[in-house]
Design a protein around this motif. Structure first.
Motif, PDB file in Angstrom:
ATOM      1  N   ASN A 334       7.259   6.051  -5.027  1.00 50.16           N
ATOM      2  CA  ASN A 334       5.824   6.370  -4.994  1.00 50.16           C
ATOM      3  C   ASN A 334       4.933   5.150  -5.110  1.00 50.16           C
ATOM      4  OD1 ASN A 334       6.339   9.084  -4.699  1.00 50.16           O
ATOM      5  ND2 ASN A 334       6.288   9.517  -6.894  1.00 50.16           N
ATOM      6  N   ASN A 335       5.411   4.107  -5.786  1.00 53.20           N
ATOM      7  CA  ASN A 335       4.580   2.913  -5.985  1.00 53.20           C
ATOM      8  C   ASN A 335       4.137   2.278  -4.680  1.00 53.20           C
ATOM      9  OD1 ASN A 335       4.646   3.104  -8.741  1.00 53.20           O
ATOM     10  ND2 ASN A 335       6.364   1.700  -9.005  1.00 53.20           N
ATOM     11  N   ILE A 336       4.959   2.424  -3.655  1.00 51.58           N
ATOM     12  CA  ILE A 336       4.589   1.817  -2.366  1.00 51.58           C
ATOM     13  C   ILE A 336       4.095   2.863  -1.360  1.00 51.58           C
ATOM     14  CG2 ILE A 336       6.884   1.867  -1.273  1.00 51.58           C
ATOM     15  CD1 ILE A 336       6.150  -1.099  -0.362  1.00 51.58           C
ATOM     16  N   ILE A 337       4.617   4.087  -1.445  1.00 43.33           N
ATOM     17  CA  ILE A 337       4.186   5.129  -0.506  1.00 43.33           C
ATOM     18  C   ILE A 337       2.755   5.582  -0.801  1.00 43.33           C
ATOM     19  CG2 ILE A 337       4.622   7.502   0.276  1.00 43.33           C
ATOM     20  CD1 ILE A 337       7.575   7.044  -0.166  1.00 43.33           C
ATOM     21  N   GLN A 338       2.389   5.622  -2.065  1.00 43.01           N
ATOM     22  CA  GLN A 338       1.071   6.129  -2.449  1.00 43.01           C
ATOM     23  C   GLN A 338       0.056   5.011  -2.677  1.00 43.01           C
ATOM     24  OE1 GLN A 338       1.502   8.918  -5.680  1.00 43.01           O
ATOM     25  NE2 GLN A 338       2.843  10.265  -4.509  1.00 43.01           N
ATOM     26  N   LYS A 339       0.336   3.844  -2.123  1.00 38.12           N
ATOM     27  CA  LYS A 339      -0.538   2.683  -2.301  1.00 38.12           C
ATOM     28  C   LYS A 339      -0.944   2.128  -0.946  1.00 38.12           C
ATOM     29  CE  LYS A 339      -0.272  -2.029  -4.156  1.00 38.12           C
ATOM     30  NZ  LYS A 339       0.615  -2.996  -4.819  1.00 38.12           N
ATOM     31  N   GLU A 340      -2.221   1.811  -0.789  1.00 36.23           N
ATOM     32  CA  GLU A 340      -2.648   1.173   0.454  1.00 36.23           C
ATOM     33  C   GLU A 340      -2.186  -0.284   0.430  1.00 36.23           C
ATOM     34  OE1 GLU A 340      -6.596   0.626   3.224  1.00 36.23           O
ATOM     35  OE2 GLU A 340      -6.746   0.146   1.098  1.00 36.23           O
ATOM     36  N   LEU A 341      -1.351  -0.668   1.383  1.00 39.47           N
ATOM     37  CA  LEU A 341      -0.760  -2.014   1.385  1.00 39.47           C
ATOM     38  C   LEU A 341      -1.731  -3.053   1.924  1.00 39.47           C
ATOM     39  CD1 LEU A 341       2.802  -0.995   2.575  1.00 39.47           C
ATOM     40  CD2 LEU A 341       2.088  -1.630   0.259  1.00 39.47           C
ATOM     41  N   PHE A 342      -2.510  -2.714   2.943  1.00 44.90           N
ATOM     42  CA  PHE A 342      -3.543  -3.592   3.497  1.00 44.90           C
ATOM     43  C   PHE A 342      -2.988  -4.989   3.782  1.00 44.90           C
ATOM     44  CE2 PHE A 342      -8.127  -4.863   3.757  1.00 44.90           C
ATOM     45  CZ  PHE A 342      -8.544  -3.787   4.522  1.00 44.90           C
ATOM     46  N   SER A 343      -1.826  -5.014   4.399  1.00 40.69           N
ATOM     47  CA  SER A 343      -1.139  -6.290   4.657  1.00 40.69           C
ATOM     48  C   SER A 343      -0.119  -6.079   5.762  1.00 40.69           C
ATOM     49  CB  SER A 343      -0.445  -6.776   3.379  1.00 40.69           C
ATOM     50  OG  SER A 343       0.626  -5.914   3.048  1.00 40.69           O
ATOM     51  N   SER A 344       0.709  -7.091   5.983  1.00 46.59           N
ATOM     52  CA  SER A 344       1.702  -7.044   7.062  1.00 46.59           C
ATOM     53  C   SER A 344       3.057  -6.512   6.603  1.00 46.59           C
ATOM     54  CB  SER A 344       1.854  -8.438   7.681  1.00 46.59           C
ATOM     55  OG  SER A 344       1.976  -9.419   6.673  1.00 46.59           O
ATOM     56  N   LEU A 345       3.060  -5.650   5.574  1.00 47.24           N
ATOM     57  CA  LEU A 345       4.282  -4.981   5.135  1.00 47.24           C
ATOM     58  C   LEU A 345       4.307  -3.566   5.689  1.00 47.24           C
ATOM     59  CD1 LEU A 345       4.497  -5.978   1.347  1.00 47.24           C
ATOM     60  CD2 LEU A 345       5.306  -7.243   3.351  1.00 47.24           C
TER      61      LEU A 345
END
Length: 463
Positions: A334-345
């Motif tokens: 969830n830490n990455i799925i529910q977070k806007e990455l706003f980057s090249s990941l």
């Protein structure tokens, strides 16, 4: 200079008075200001492209895209503004005869625009032409993170516009805070959800209405009948345009497990085609903002340590770039799925069925966009009904922001209010209702005593 200085306050009052005195009502005034924006862009393209490169490392095409999207908005407004401005007749009940009603669109007054760093020209001047189309004046505050672009915008707006029509203020985030505290008639902000919450809280002191274009954890769902080659090509383009620093960029991919490996293969292929074997030196890959680079670098270290990088992962602090990177992610991360990455990941999550993806989407904050590749009409309709988002786009990414007459905006934590085209005109207008009643047939039923009318009402409704 402190924003609370009398000189700034007097500027804001002048901008408000311009509207109050009716000088901005006519279509000719509105079109004149919009043409000035067009002239500013046409006569200063080279300077604009250079400033965007210095601040963000944007390629010439990425810089031109900001200019062209504003020009497209201007073209649409010039063609349709007279029609939009016409009063709209509203049907009035027959029992109120003789009477009629209508809605007119009047200017709100002076609007504040707070610009973002990722599209420092586009998200100042595109809402500005909507604001002018509604007969308003404006104060604009460019992002302090793009110093070259901010200085250029200040120089050009001072050259092309009188200060009682448009006023540009430079400064850091403290200036933005002080500006929001002023008694503007509307505030337009593009940026993060957290900053949007802060602005909303400050604006509530004056009950200032807001348009908030915020961030979004925009998911992609890919079904096994999708054309994977075209899907991958479009996702790679949309995700890594401006190094992922776009509110509409795909954030992560849910893909049916049967085609997961094939999708990753296609994604790798198009990253190589678009950005070469060493994307860090590619002129088509823009820089990350300083804070965003730091956040993304730390996240990348974690995934390197866990050996979950499927492709990419190269960093250059000197160039402030991170190469397009594909991450292997599990459904419970969830830490990455529910977070806007706003980057090249770009995280890729294999799923057994669409319901698992929909459950995850509905557990997170409402996204600005949901992207679907493959499936069928029944599935598309189902996803549209059981999820909430600013937009749904099928078999492509980013398109809704490129369509000038399509209302654009978020929902929930991805934003409030819409703009673009006619919706932008309405957003920055007060829709005032006007009702006219004639003196004929002034029946006594509406006046006390109500004995006679009550008998009629009881008979009709069987009370």
């Amino acid at each position: 200079m402190n924003i609370l200085d009398k000189s700034y306050k007097s500027n804001i009052e002048e901008l408000k008075n311009k509207v109050i005195t009716g000088q901005t009502e006519s279509i000719s005034w509105r079109i004149q200001q919009i043409r000035k924006v067009s002239q500013l862009l046409d006569e200063n393209k080279k300077e604009i492209i250079k400033a965007l490169f210095l601040d963000l490392g944007k390629s010439e095409l990425e810089a031109l895209s900001e200019i062209l999207l504003i020009k497209e908005e201007i073209s649409l407004i010039k063609k349709n503004l007279r029609l939009w401005m016409r009063p709209k007749k509203v049907k009035t009940p027959i029992y109120l005869f003789p009477s009629f009603s209508k809605v007119i669109y009047e200017p709100l007054g002076c609007v504040l625009i707070l610009g973002p760093y990722n599209y420092p020209l586009l998200y100042l001047l595109k809402p500005l032409v909507n604001i002018f189309s509604s007969g308003n004046t404006a104060v604009i505050k460019p992002s302090e993170k793009c110093s070259s672009t901010s200085k250029l915008i200040k120089k050009l707006t001072d050259k092309y516009f009188q200060k009682d029509i448009l006023f540009t203020i430079e400064g850091d985030y403290k200036e933005s805070i002080k500006l929001v505290e002023q008694n503007f008639d509307h505030i337009f902000f593009t940026g993060s959800t957290e900053t949007g919450k802060s602005i909303m809280k400050s604006a509530s002191t004056n009950l200032t209405p807001l348009t908030l274009e915020l961030s979004g954890t925009n998911p992609v769902i890919i079904f096994k009948n999708a054309n994977l080659e075209i899907a991958a090509k479009r996702i790679v383009w949309g995700k890594f345009f401006n190094s992922g620093q776009s509110c509409m960029a795909p954030n992560h991919i849910f893909v049916e497990k049967e085609i997961e490996n094939q999708l990753v293969k296609e994604l790798k292929k198009f990253i190589n085609i678009f950005y070469g074997e060493d994307p860090i030196i590619s002129k088509n890959l823009s820089k990350l903002e300083k804070k965003q680079f730091s956040i993304t670098s730390e996240l990348l270290k974690k995934y390197k340590k866990e050996k979950r990088i499927l492709f990419g992962g190269t960093c250059s602090k000197k160039r402030m770039k991170i190469s397009p990177t594909i991450l292997k992610v599990k459904l419970h991360d969830n830490n990455i799925i529910q977070k806007e990455l706003f980057s090249s990941l770009l995280p890729v999550i294999g799923i057994d069925n669409k319901d698992l993806a929909l459950k995850k989407i509905n557990q997170a904050s409402k996204p600005l966009a949901i992207y679907i590749f493959g499936g069928n009409k029944k599935i598309h309709d189902h996803i549209s009904k059981v999820t909430s988002s600013g937009t749904v786009c099928i078999n492509d990414v980013m398109l809704p922001v490129l369509i000038p007459n399509l209302p654009f905006g978020g929902v929930g934590e991805s934003g409030m209010g819409k703009f673009h085209g006619e919706e932008g005109f309405k957003n920055f207008s007060n829709q005032k209702s006007i009702t006219y009643k004639g003196f004929l047939f002034d029946l006594d039923f509406r006046y006390p005593p109500y004995n006679k009318v009550m008998k009629i009402i009881k008979f009709i409704f069987k009370i």
